[in-house]
Design a protein around this motif. Structure first.
Motif, PDB file in Angstrom:
ATOM      1  N   ALA A   1      -8.425 -35.556   9.583  1.00 56.59           N
ATOM      2  CA  ALA A   1      -7.124 -35.721   8.597  1.00 56.59           C
ATOM      3  C   ALA A   1      -7.697 -35.949   7.390  1.00 56.59           C
ATOM      4  CB  ALA A   1      -6.278 -36.909   8.956  1.00 56.59           C
ATOM      5  N   GLY A   2      -8.670 -36.813   7.167  1.00 52.76           N
ATOM      6  CA  GLY A   2      -9.310 -37.076   5.663  1.00 52.76           C
ATOM      7  C   GLY A   2      -9.952 -35.705   4.981  1.00 52.76           C
ATOM      8  N   LEU A   3     -10.594 -35.132   6.143  1.00 47.69           N
ATOM      9  CA  LEU A   3     -11.129 -33.961   5.606  1.00 47.69           C
ATOM     10  C   LEU A   3     -10.197 -32.820   5.123  1.00 47.69           C
ATOM     11  CD1 LEU A   3     -14.421 -33.608   7.754  1.00 47.69           C
ATOM     12  CD2 LEU A   3     -14.244 -34.200   5.295  1.00 47.69           C
ATOM     13  N   ALA A   4      -9.284 -32.703   5.893  1.00 50.91           N
ATOM     14  CA  ALA A   4      -8.227 -31.591   5.962  1.00 50.91           C
ATOM     15  C   ALA A   4      -7.356 -31.754   4.443  1.00 50.91           C
ATOM     16  CB  ALA A   4      -7.045 -31.774   7.073  1.00 50.91           C
ATOM     17  N   PHE A   5      -7.290 -33.146   3.983  1.00 52.45           N
ATOM     18  CA  PHE A   5      -6.709 -33.383   2.760  1.00 52.45           C
ATOM     19  C   PHE A   5      -7.773 -33.388   1.440  1.00 52.45           C
ATOM     20  CE2 PHE A   5      -3.060 -34.602   5.519  1.00 52.45           C
ATOM     21  CZ  PHE A   5      -2.335 -34.101   4.565  1.00 52.45           C
ATOM     22  N   GLY A   6      -8.900 -32.980   1.852  1.00 45.47           N
ATOM     23  CA  GLY A   6      -9.959 -32.748   0.833  1.00 45.47           C
ATOM     24  C   GLY A   6     -10.811 -33.930   0.338  1.00 45.47           C
ATOM     25  N   ALA A   7     -10.902 -34.761   1.022  1.00 37.34           N
ATOM     26  CA  ALA A   7     -11.556 -35.981   0.677  1.00 37.34           C
ATOM     27  C   ALA A   7     -13.032 -35.470   0.941  1.00 37.34           C
ATOM     28  CB  ALA A   7     -11.578 -37.065   2.002  1.00 37.34           C
ATOM     29  N   SER A   8     -13.980 -36.121  -0.061  1.00 39.08           N
ATOM     30  CA  SER A   8     -15.468 -35.799  -0.114  1.00 39.08           C
ATOM     31  C   SER A   8     -15.929 -36.895   0.840  1.00 39.08           C
ATOM     32  CB  SER A   8     -15.859 -36.076  -1.557  1.00 39.08           C
ATOM     33  OG  SER A   8     -15.701 -37.607  -1.793  1.00 39.08           O
TER      34      SER A   8
ATOM     35  N   GLN B   1     -15.521 -40.483  -0.152  1.00 36.80           N
ATOM     36  CA  GLN B   1     -14.195 -40.980  -0.026  1.00 36.80           C
ATOM     37  C   GLN B   1     -13.870 -41.220   1.428  1.00 36.80           C
ATOM     38  OE1 GLN B   1     -12.429 -37.427  -2.062  1.00 36.80           O
ATOM     39  NE2 GLN B   1     -11.931 -38.950  -3.571  1.00 36.80           N
TER      40      GLN B   1
ATOM     41  N   GLU C   1     -12.660 -44.825   2.148  1.00 39.92           N
ATOM     42  CA  GLU C   1     -11.236 -44.805   2.344  1.00 39.92           C
ATOM     43  C   GLU C   1     -10.657 -45.067   3.960  1.00 39.92           C
ATOM     44  OE1 GLU C   1      -8.441 -44.500   0.454  1.00 39.92           O
ATOM     45  OE2 GLU C   1      -9.347 -44.815  -1.175  1.00 39.92           O
TER      46      GLU C   1
END
Lengths: 420, 309
Positions: free
Chosen positions: B190-197, B200, B204
């Motif tokens: 989910a984190g990656l899918a929303f573009g987190a580096s 982050q 996060e």
């Protein structure tokens, strides 16, 4: 399935061409075998590798809900993860708005994920250490948006799913349905062009699931997103999808509108799914509608009887000069009058069965009981066509020819008729 | 009749090691190791001065208060009794020296262990490399590395802290690695899918969700460093360990027991407080920010009721 034969246009938000994802083993060899059409099991037995996605091509239009339906292990979750490269495809091309996703470097990919795509997950995937609002803010925070602005947007997204009152609660305190609304709000908050939904409602109770489907459709009617929706439930696919692809062993077995899938399953596999589908809920009046024979009040009864017989209808609609229906005259009543004797006005029944093109057949069983042709009206209320009740029952009984247009262009026409 | 290989030949590994350490490692790298000592020396000196400078009444007020905020009434009462008893026994000064050693050792374990744990969680290769090293660190008896430590760092409290760090570091690395790997893969997706580096994603999602396990690692590291106190006294570290050590040397059973009691009291106190810290991260279930806020302003009540039930 053959590659999409529709010409690429600006309307195509998503274009996927000959996509492969191979897990394990020799990718080249596996792709070669998959292209040659070898079965998944045999490839695995001989190479110990799996083509989870094997030669898939499709495109999704702007504002369209494209549903991929398949059982577990069919590769549908792998497919959706290839689109935002959570899983790296082995070969093929993915174009989003004409941009080649697979050619992007890490930074460009991150920007794409943050600005253009969002995703909703089967088990919600909410962050337990953040509040509901902080969860919804996540995509905006990652972009570097300021705290006040993103809070504001998050609250608006929560309002869209009716949860603004729960903004400062940890998500674990919410029920499953509410949690997935938060997941939906998190996806909406970033104003995505394209929404990827991986079995978003599968973990919910049937009643809640139906509510969520309705809610998604209601949101979609306002937002006109492009949605790629994964499900293992054909009924869900039929309810939600503008177009549906049935996936099996990494391939698309059939792609088409819900009506095409139900009326003309491509093979036994698809037919097995569609057998117990309630056709009354899948087909809409627009599918069966055909040009109606009409008369005006000034016409002689004899003329009415002739036109009615030519069209082989059980009755004939009377319209005014602008095409608005005034009533119907049953064929049987026309026999009572001798040629030229009496007026249509006296025979006309003002209470006639009518429907809109986008109504489901199940809503019209009562109207069928009258035995008269059902008037199909457009948005303004003008007579667009009519449907013979017998054809409705023929279609429900599985007679594909009763309602099936022959080719794709007619499908498009039908869809146009569906949405005036 | 000879029936063993060693009757013909004995591998002179002990000589080799001696040569390597004495002839090569010590003359060539002593300055480098001495430089390594510097930050530890600084922190240790600063802490020791600070703790000994603080007036005793401040401790009597502060330690129970912290215990109450973090771990509830029961631990606070225990903390108060412990602080009073340590002074009554006349080992206050030694306790402060030991405490500053422990805090220094744990601080460096966290500074080194958490990043290494994160690295191990991200890279299977690094995890595979570091695992045998950690196994050796955990199984080798500390007495074995006391000698080279003395050769490289000399004697005193800083080498004692270094020996403690070597002994206490592994759980910090292991549990950080474990905690981050245990974060649900769907949440990471989910984190990656929303573009987190990756950064982050780490700050996060992964670290907040692994915090409880990481805190368990901190607790383990703390307990291990306490158990090194006496051994570190062998190479000149002072404090409670020295009290035990001198008591042992003179067969002064009373003195040795005093040191032992001091160590046990300190251990229980630190254990309860750090354990409550770890559980606070989980029980709060809100944002980490909030659970720390809770911890400062209203945490006592919540945990107090939990303890009392």
């Amino acid at each position: 399935m053959a590659p999409d034969d529709r010409a690429p246009t600006d309307r195509h938000k998503v274009v996927v061409e000959h996509l492969f994802k191979v897990f394990g083993g020799d990718a080249e060899e596996t792709i070669r075998r998959a292209q040659a059409g070898e079965a998944k099991d045999r490839i695995y037995a001989e190479t110990h590798s799996v083509a989870a996605v094997a030669d898939i091509s499709f495109s999704v239009d702007l504002g369209e809900i494209f549903v991929v339906m398949g059982l577990s292990g069919s590769g549908k979750s792998t497919l959706i993860r290839c689109l935002n490269r959570l899983i790296e495809p082995t070969r093929g091309r993915i174009l989003l708005d004409g941009e080649d996703v697979l050619a992007m470097d890490a930074g460009a990919l991150r920007r794409l994920r943050a600005h253009k795509l969002s995703m909703v997950f089967q088990h919600f995937a909410l962050f337990p250490h953040k509040t509901v609002a902080e969860n919804v803010e996540f995509g905006l925070k990652v972009r570097g948006m300021g705290a006040a602005e993103r809070r504001d947007k998050a609250l608006r997204a929560l309002a869209q799913v009716g949860l603004e009152a729960y903004a400062d609660v940890p998500p674990d305190n919410l029920s499953g349905g509410m949690q997935q609304r938060v997941g939906l709000a998190r996806g909406l908050a970033v104003d995505p062009d394209i929404m990827l939904m991986d079995e978003p409602f599968s973990a919910l109770d049937p009643l809640i699931r139906r509510d969520m489907q309705d809610e998604l459709l209601a949101l979609q009617s306002q937002l006109h997103m492009t949605i790629l929706f994964i499900t293992h439930d054909l009924h869900e696919a039929l309810r939600i999808g503008d177009r549906i692809a049935i996936m099996k062993d990494g391939r698309f077995v059939q792609t088409g509108t819900p009506e095409e899938i139900v009326a003309r399953p491509a093979d036994d596999y698809v037919a097995a799914f569609t057998r117990d589908v309630d056709r009354g809920r899948v087909f809409r009046m627009g599918r069966l509608s055909r040009p109606a024979a009409t008369v005006t009040l000034g016409d002689a009864p004899g003329e009415a009887r002739r036109r009615c017989d030519d069209a082989a209808q059980a009755g004939i609609h009377v319209v005014d000069d602008d095409g608005f229906p005034l009533g119907i005259v049953p064929r049987a009543d026309l026999d009572v009058l001798e040629d030229g004797g009496g007026e249509l006005r006296a025979l006309m029944r003002r209470n006639y069965p009518a429907a809109r093109a986008d109504q489901e057949l199940i809503e019209l069983y009562g109207a069928c009981a009258r035995g008269l042709p059902i008037a199909v009206l457009d948005a303004a209320g003008r007579l667009q066509g009519c449907v013979d009740p017998l054809r409705i029952f023929a279609l429900l009984a599985g007679d594909a020819a009763a309602g099936m247009p022959a080719c794709r262009s007619e499908t498009a026409a039908c869809e146009a008729a569906k949405e005036p | 009749m000879a029936d063993r290989l060693s009757d013909f030949y004995t591998l002179p590994l002990d000589d080799w090691i001696e040569v390597v350490v004495k002839e090569w490692l010590v003359p060539n790298f002593r300055p480098a190791f001495q430089a390594l000592q510097w930050p530890i020396d600084q922190l240790l000196g600063w802490l020791e001065d600070g703790l000994l400078w603080l007036p005793y009444p401040v401790f009597v007020a502060m330690v129970p208060l912290i215990a109450w905020r973090v771990a509830g009434t029961r631990v606070a009462i225990f903390a108060l009794s412990a602080v009073l008893l340590l002074d009554l026994l006349g080992i206050w000064q030694e306790t402060m020296i030991t405490l500053s050693m422990i805090i220094t050792a744990v601080a460096f374990c966290v500074m080194v262990g958490v990043p290494l744990g994160i690295l191990a969680a991200r890279s299977d290769r690094f995890a595979g490399l570091i695992r045998p090293v950690l196994d050796i660190m955990q199984t080798i008896p500390p007495f074995v590395y006391l000698v080279p430590i003395v050769m490289l760092f000399g004697v005193g409290i800083v080498p004692g802290v270094i020996a403690t760090i070597i002994f206490a570091l592994p759980p910090m690395i292991r549990l950080t690695n474990l905690g981050i790997r245990q974060v649900q893969s769907e949440l990471v997706e989910a984190g990656l899918a929303f573009g987190a580096s990756r950064r982050q994603l780490l700050f996060e999602i992964q670290i907040p969700l692994a915090l409880r396990t990481i805190m368990a690692g901190l607790n383990q590291t703390l307990m291990l460093s306490l158990s090194m106190v006496v051994i570190a006294a062998l190479i000149g570290a002072g404090g409670l360990g020295l009290t035990v050590f001198t008591g042992l040397g003179r067969l002064d059973i009373g003195r040795a027991s005093l040191g032992g009691i001091g160590i046990v009291l300190l251990a229980i106190l630190l254990d309860r407080i750090t354990q409550a810290l770890g559980e606070g991260g989980q029980a709060g279930r809100g944002s980490t920010k909030r659970s720390f806020r809770q911890l400062l302003f209203k945490g006592g009540r919540q945990h107090g009721t939990e303890d009392d039930s």
